[in-house]
Structure formats: structure tokens, C-alpha cells
Write a protein that holds these residues in place. Sequence first.
Motif, PDB file in Angstrom:
ATOM      1  N   GLY A  70      -1.241  25.408  58.810  1.00 33.70           N
ATOM      2  CA  GLY A  70      -0.014  26.093  58.417  1.00 33.70           C
ATOM      3  C   GLY A  70       1.046  25.954  59.482  1.00 33.70           C
ATOM      4  O   GLY A  70       0.763  25.519  60.608  1.00 33.70           O
ATOM      5  N   PRO A  71       2.271  26.306  59.141  1.00 31.11           N
ATOM      6  CA  PRO A  71       3.405  26.108  60.055  1.00 31.11           C
ATOM      7  C   PRO A  71       3.314  26.931  61.334  1.00 31.11           C
ATOM      8  O   PRO A  71       2.988  28.117  61.301  1.00 31.11           O
ATOM      9  CB  PRO A  71       4.622  26.525  59.229  1.00 31.11           C
ATOM     10  CG  PRO A  71       4.121  27.166  58.004  1.00 31.11           C
ATOM     11  CD  PRO A  71       2.679  26.829  57.829  1.00 31.11           C
ATOM     12  N   LEU A  72       3.633  26.293  62.433  1.00 33.82           N
ATOM     13  CA  LEU A  72       3.599  26.938  63.744  1.00 33.82           C
ATOM     14  C   LEU A  72       4.552  28.129  63.817  1.00 33.82           C
ATOM     15  O   LEU A  72       4.253  29.137  64.466  1.00 33.82           O
ATOM     16  CB  LEU A  72       3.989  25.915  64.818  1.00 33.82           C
ATOM     17  CG  LEU A  72       3.831  26.388  66.258  1.00 33.82           C
ATOM     18  CD1 LEU A  72       2.376  26.223  66.688  1.00 33.82           C
ATOM     19  CD2 LEU A  72       4.751  25.624  67.191  1.00 33.82           C
ATOM     20  N   ALA A  73       5.693  28.029  63.165  1.00 38.06           N
ATOM     21  CA  ALA A  73       6.715  29.078  63.276  1.00 38.06           C
ATOM     22  C   ALA A  73       6.212  30.411  62.740  1.00 38.06           C
ATOM     23  O   ALA A  73       6.681  31.465  63.154  1.00 38.06           O
ATOM     24  CB  ALA A  73       7.990  28.660  62.538  1.00 38.06           C
ATOM     25  N   ARG A  74       5.242  30.352  61.803  1.00 41.06           N
ATOM     26  CA  ARG A  74       4.736  31.589  61.208  1.00 41.06           C
ATOM     27  C   ARG A  74       3.275  31.844  61.554  1.00 41.06           C
ATOM     28  O   ARG A  74       2.671  32.791  61.051  1.00 41.06           O
ATOM     29  CB  ARG A  74       4.809  31.520  59.665  1.00 41.06           C
ATOM     30  CG  ARG A  74       6.179  31.432  59.077  1.00 41.06           C
ATOM     31  CD  ARG A  74       6.155  31.843  57.595  1.00 41.06           C
ATOM     32  NE  ARG A  74       5.191  31.093  56.792  1.00 41.06           N
ATOM     33  CZ  ARG A  74       5.496  30.011  56.089  1.00 41.06           C
ATOM     34  NH1 ARG A  74       6.727  29.546  56.067  1.00 41.06           N
ATOM     35  NH2 ARG A  74       4.572  29.387  55.383  1.00 41.06           N
ATOM     36  N   ASN A  95       1.798  21.222  60.900  1.00 42.91           N
ATOM     37  CA  ASN A  95       0.903  22.247  60.319  1.00 42.91           C
ATOM     38  C   ASN A  95      -0.509  22.222  60.902  1.00 42.91           C
ATOM     39  O   ASN A  95      -1.379  22.967  60.454  1.00 42.91           O
ATOM     40  CB  ASN A  95       0.772  22.120  58.785  1.00 42.91           C
ATOM     41  CG  ASN A  95       2.064  22.456  58.073  1.00 42.91           C
ATOM     42  OD1 ASN A  95       2.754  23.382  58.485  1.00 42.91           O
ATOM     43  ND2 ASN A  95       2.390  21.718  57.028  1.00 42.91           N
TER      44      ASN A  95
END
Lengths: 199, 199
Positions: A69-73, A121
Motif C-alpha cells: 500500500g501507499p507509503l503516504a498512508r 506500494n
Amino acid sequence: MKILVIGATGTIGRAVVEELAQRHEVIAAAKSKAELLVDITDERSIRALLDSIGKLDALVATTGNVHFGPLARMTADEFKIGLHDKLLGQVQLALLGQHYLNDRGSITLTSGILSHDPIVNGASASAVNGAIESFVKAAALELQRGIRINVVSPSVLTESLTTYGEFFRGFESVPAVRVARAFSKSIEGGQTGQVYRVL
Amino acid sequence: MKILVIGATGTIGRAVVEELAQRHEVIAAAKSKAELLVDITDERSIRALLDSIGKLDALVATTGNVHFGPLARMTADEFKIGLHDKLLGQVQLALLGQHYLNDRGSITLTSGILSHDPIVNGASASAVNGAIESFVKAAALELQRGIRINVVSPSVLTESLTTYGEFFRGFESVPAVRVARAFSKSIEGGQTGQVYRVL
């Protein structure tokens, strides 16, 4: 040789069983749908499995979950999934399994290309794969009685391209049958502390 | 630049603060005996620290515990120490810290030589250092707004030889002042996704 394959129902596990069963006694274990059941995140489950089998010549792990999954979240809890499942699960198999192996036995773990060739991701998967590869290099220094340890680090599987292909654009995929040969090399060869990249 | 150094009371942290404070506003944090206190194993503690400071140009972590001990007796709980402290602690700093950084800011973590040059009793440290290095390579692909991430991977410190020298026989040690320059390169340079080995 008597060989235990944990993760035997997965794409790599099935190919490893097929490759090794031609020449060896292979015991298949997995979280579900296998001859023997084991949860690698549960120390008691691993111990129960190993106790039920007794002495082994080779221990193979081709299993483990990680969060993509995305690093930002990404949250710490998501990151912990891979730490506790694929990483600690395989490490526990090695830590416990070393005492069930015959002299000159072997342990072979599974990491993956993301340790050094990352994708979007995939930060958690990269960390887990990097950890397993470095663990194996270090563990090889200490295993007793000629016991060896290696890790197979494959690219994305050709068989998985329909599901994961969009995350691995431009990567050369490898068929599970080629990955299985790296396990054969680890188990039936003499090397230790190696990362076998199947690219 | 406004730079937060977490682990500022350690041997590397002190050298990093000294190097950077010549040219920048440096905020020192550590688990104890520092201007600001933080426990990197506690997400709320990290958030509270970051909230108290506000926007930053660089976030530096020079901290984290790992268990050292023989593989033959290593338990999952011992292995988990490094996973939850040095590894997850630094990863959480990056995951949370990315949102507190100004555009073109940077994150710099600390691993160590054992990721690729292992020692006896160091299997857990190798795993943790390997994980941090692979995490950084992957995280660099996804950070937004020109934010960069690198990791400094030093050999054993010259300052630590009296304590740890017997575990690192034959290794070339490096003084903390040289390690600090790699942090300067990460923060004041333009690269991302790099492992700066200080050997």
C-alpha cells in the motif's frame, strides 16, 4: 532426504514439492488445505508441527504475508503485518527448526526481488525481504553441526502476473519451476549464507 | 534548515548535532537526558514530539536497540526487540515524519555494517539493518513534494571499540565525526534512496 516444505500449497511451494518429491521424502505443510497444518505466526503451532515430524534433513519456508500500500498512508500496524508474518514467521522457523535438523541439514527461506529492486506500494515488502536476506547471511555464521541456511529471492512469478502484473511493469517474471530449482540448489548443494536471486 | 535529530545523546547523534549545528537550527531529542524527550517505540510519543515542533526541513534518526546473542538460543521475543525498537521505531519516524517535512525536506535513518558484513551473535542486528536499508530504497520512490530519504550505514564506531571491539575483530572502525559527514551529505545533498556506507 526428509524435507519439510511450509507453504506447500502456494505457487512456489507446489513447484518446490514437485521438484523435490522426485528424489526425496517431502512433507507438505501450510496454513490450510495441506496434509499438515501450521501457523508460522504462532510459536506453539510451529513447535507442534516440528515435534510431530521429528528429525529432518531440510526445512523449507515458501510462505508469509506482507502489506502492500501507499507509503503516504501506511500505518505502523500495516507495516507490522509483514514483520510478524513473513519475517518473524520465517525467522522463527529457522530459530526453532535448527534444533530439529540432522547434521549437515539445511534451512531455505524465501524473500523476493523487492529487497533491492523496489516498487511503488512495496516499502513494507522491501523491508521484510531485506531483513530475511541479511538474517540468512548472519545466521549462516552460527549454525552448528554443518547445518546450512540460504534464501531464494525470486522476481515476480509468471503465474502471478494476472494478479500482480500491474505493480511489476517492466520486471522480467520467472516461472515457479525455475524458482523451485533454486531451492533444489540450496538443499542439495553445499553452499550457505547465500541469496539465490531468480531473475 | 530546521533539523530534528532523534537519538541526539548517542555517540553518532552527538557528532551529527555538532556537525549540523554549525550551519543549521538543530533540535535535539532522545529517550532521556535531551532537550526534548521521545520514545520511538510509542507512536503517540513520536506524534507529540512532531506536533510540538511543527514543520521541519530534515528529520534524522540515530537511535534504536537490537538484541545481540547466540543464534542457537535466540528466542522470538529477543528477535522482536530490534523489530519493534530500531526497525519499527525508525520506520514510524519516517511514516509519521513525512507529513511534517517542508517541500524538498529529507529523512535520514541509521542502519549499520551488519546488514551485509555479519558477525557472530548479530543475526537480529543484521536483519534489522537489512530491513532499514531496503525500506529506504523503496520509500524513496513514493515520498511526495521532493522529500528525500537516505540511510547511513556505518562500521563499528571507533568510540565504541572498548565496549564492542571484541565482537568486531578485524573490522575497520570509523570515528563518529566521519559518520556525521554522511548525514550532512544526505541532508545537504540532493540524493535519495541511498545507503551511505561509512567504512
